[in-house]
Design a protein around this motif. Structure first.
Motif: not given
Length: 245
Positions: A29-33
């Protein structure tokens, strides 16, 4: 890192991953952000699952195998009727700079040519005429620094010594930088600053630098913030100013 009553805290993620027997995986999720929105500071999570940062203005309490967070500072609690007053803003900026110039080591400034760093340079020079400014630029014949003329103008007005440090694109050591900051960077600002800090510390024996970092967040300096300004004009019925902008 806090899991099953086990608490490990450190100023660096690499210490936690080295000392813990836990297997750490990518926080998707952090990588997508980061990939989609170029955003990595929207919460206290990191790119590693189960490893979190301490939120700004907060304190973590660990007691009886439980972790509790308390906030001692919230920006909304600091907003008052003087927040938009020009004289008030000028006063707190001057007091802030004056306070940070009280050091037992040599202090310098980072001058980029923008409004934020130029204001800091001007006020710093008033308090300390002997303060030196530092700027970093890319040594590439195909690249022209658009803020060079503003930097020279500020240097001339403040009558100060300036140090121009030139770097080349091929000197960026990305792996070393990522290992140090442990998070992906959003622009060339981070690697540029790391290089100027390293150079100044080794060559100039300077340990304290004042910069305009964070001014865009405080004074809505990003391009996306123009919409807030435009809406404020409409709310005040300043239609002529709206269309001029």
């Amino acid at each position: 890192f806090f899991k099953n009553s086990t608490l490990i805290f450190s100023s660096e993620i690499k210490f936690i991953t080295n000392i813990s027997s836990e297997k750490f995986y990518l926080n998707k999720n952090k990588a997508i952000d980061y990939i989609r929105y170029n955003n990595i500071f929207n919460d206290d999570s990191t790119l590693f699952k189960n490893i979190n940062q301490v939120s700004p203005g907060s304190i973590l309490y660990y007691n009886d195998d439980k972790l509790k967070k308390n906030y001692y500072y919230k920006i909304e609690d600091r907003i008052n009727k003087n927040s938009a007053n020009k004289n008030y803003i000028k006063k707190i900026i001057k007091n802030s700079i004056k306070l940070r110039l009280k050091a037992d080591v040599k202090v310098g400034t980072m001058l980029s040519g923008g409004i934020d760093s130029s204001v800091i340079q001007y006020l710093s020079s008033n308090f300390n005429p002997n303060i030196s400014a530092y700027n970093i630029s890319f040594k590439d014949n195909n690249i022209k620094d658009p803020e060079r003329e503003f930097i020279l103008e500020t240097i001339n007005d403040c009558n100060i010594d300036a140090n121009f440090l030139e770097i080349k694109f091929n000197t960026f050591k990305v792996n070393e930088m990522l290992k140090t900051i442990e998070m992906p960077f959003r622009s060339f600002t981070v690697p540029s600053q790391m290089m100027i800090f390293k150079t100044i510390k080794s060559n100039k024996k300077l340990k304290v630098l004042l910069s305009g970092e964070g001014a865009d967040e405080v004074f809505s300096g990003y391009n996306k913030d123009i919409f807030i300004f435009m809406i404020s004009l409409l709310k005040k019925y300043k239609f002529i100013s709206f269309f001029k902008q």
